[in-house]
Design a protein around this motif. Structure first.
Motif, PDB file in Angstrom:
ATOM      1  N   MET A   3      12.258  -4.101   0.454  1.00 55.27           N
ATOM      2  CA  MET A   3      10.967  -4.776   0.436  1.00 55.27           C
ATOM      3  C   MET A   3       9.988  -3.952   1.277  1.00 55.27           C
ATOM      4  SD  MET A   3      10.001  -8.687   1.649  1.00 55.27           S
ATOM      5  CE  MET A   3      11.378  -9.417   0.843  1.00 55.27           C
ATOM      6  N   ASP A   4       8.852  -3.617   0.700  1.00 48.84           N
ATOM      7  CA  ASP A   4       7.876  -2.820   1.449  1.00 48.84           C
ATOM      8  C   ASP A   4       7.102  -3.713   2.425  1.00 48.84           C
ATOM      9  OD1 ASP A   4       6.460  -4.204  -0.483  1.00 48.84           O
ATOM     10  OD2 ASP A   4       5.034  -2.581  -0.834  1.00 48.84           O
ATOM     11  N   LYS A   5       6.328  -3.069   3.279  1.00 49.93           N
ATOM     12  CA  LYS A   5       5.631  -3.796   4.349  1.00 49.93           C
ATOM     13  C   LYS A   5       4.598  -4.784   3.824  1.00 49.93           C
ATOM     14  CE  LYS A   5       6.188  -0.631   8.192  1.00 49.93           C
ATOM     15  NZ  LYS A   5       5.511   0.050   9.294  1.00 49.93           N
ATOM     16  N   VAL A   6       3.919  -4.423   2.747  1.00 56.25           N
ATOM     17  CA  VAL A   6       2.877  -5.308   2.205  1.00 56.25           C
ATOM     18  C   VAL A   6       3.490  -6.581   1.635  1.00 56.25           C
ATOM     19  CG1 VAL A   6       1.062  -5.514   0.470  1.00 56.25           C
ATOM     20  CG2 VAL A   6       1.310  -3.394   1.752  1.00 56.25           C
ATOM     21  N   SER A   7       4.544  -6.444   0.853  1.00 58.74           N
ATOM     22  CA  SER A   7       5.175  -7.640   0.291  1.00 58.74           C
ATOM     23  C   SER A   7       5.869  -8.452   1.378  1.00 58.74           C
ATOM     24  CB  SER A   7       6.141  -7.275  -0.816  1.00 58.74           C
ATOM     25  OG  SER A   7       7.208  -6.513  -0.319  1.00 58.74           O
ATOM     26  N   ALA A   8       6.424  -7.792   2.386  1.00 59.45           N
ATOM     27  CA  ALA A   8       7.026  -8.514   3.506  1.00 59.45           C
ATOM     28  C   ALA A   8       5.970  -9.293   4.273  1.00 59.45           C
ATOM     29  CB  ALA A   8       7.745  -7.545   4.434  1.00 59.45           C
ATOM     30  N   ALA A   9       4.809  -8.696   4.468  1.00 60.17           N
ATOM     31  CA  ALA A   9       3.727  -9.384   5.174  1.00 60.17           C
ATOM     32  C   ALA A   9       3.221 -10.581   4.373  1.00 60.17           C
ATOM     33  CB  ALA A   9       2.588  -8.410   5.464  1.00 60.17           C
ATOM     34  N   ARG A  10       3.130 -10.438   3.056  1.00 59.70           N
ATOM     35  CA  ARG A  10       2.681 -11.559   2.207  1.00 59.70           C
ATOM     36  C   ARG A  10       3.689 -12.703   2.240  1.00 59.70           C
ATOM     37  NH1 ARG A  10       0.520  -7.841  -2.506  1.00 59.70           N
ATOM     38  NH2 ARG A  10      -1.623  -7.629  -1.800  1.00 59.70           N
TER      39      ARG A  10
END
Length: 85
Positions: free
Chosen positions: A1-8
Motif C-alpha cells: 500500500m503506498d503512502k497516499v492510499s494509506a493516508a486516505r
C-alpha cells in the motif's frame, strides 16, 4: 500500500471514529439530558434524579471518557499505519 492510499484509509478510519464517538456524546448529552429527562427522572443515583444527573454531570463524564477512548483508538491507528512517533 503506498503512502497516499494509506493516508486516505487512515483518514477515513479516523472519521469513522469521530462520527461514532460524537454520536454517542450527542445521544448522552442531548438525548438523555433533554429528550429522555422525564423518563430518566424516575431512576435515582446518589439521591439525584438520573435525568438531572445526565444533564448536569453525566454528559461531561461521558465526554471525558470518550476523549480517552479516542486517544487509545488513534494511538492504535497511528501504529497500524506507521504515523506514530
Amino acid at each position: 500500500m503506498d503512502k497516499v492510499s494509506a493516508a486516505r484509509t487512515y483518514w477515513k478510519k479516523n472519521l469513522v471514529y469521530l462520527t461514532v464517538l460524537l454520536s454517542i456524546w450527542f445521544l448522552v448529552s442531548y438525548g438523555f439530558g433533554i429528550l429522555l429527562k422525564d423518563s430518566l427522572d424516575e431512576i435515582q443515583i446518589g439521591g439525584f434524579k438520573l435525568g438531572f444527573w445526565f444533564a448536569q454531570q453525566g454528559s461531561i463524564y461521558v465526554f471525558v471518557i470518550l476523549i480517552f477512548i479516542y486517544v487509545r483508538l488513534m494511538n492504535k491507528l497511528d501504529k497500524k499505519y506507521g504515523f506514530d512517533e
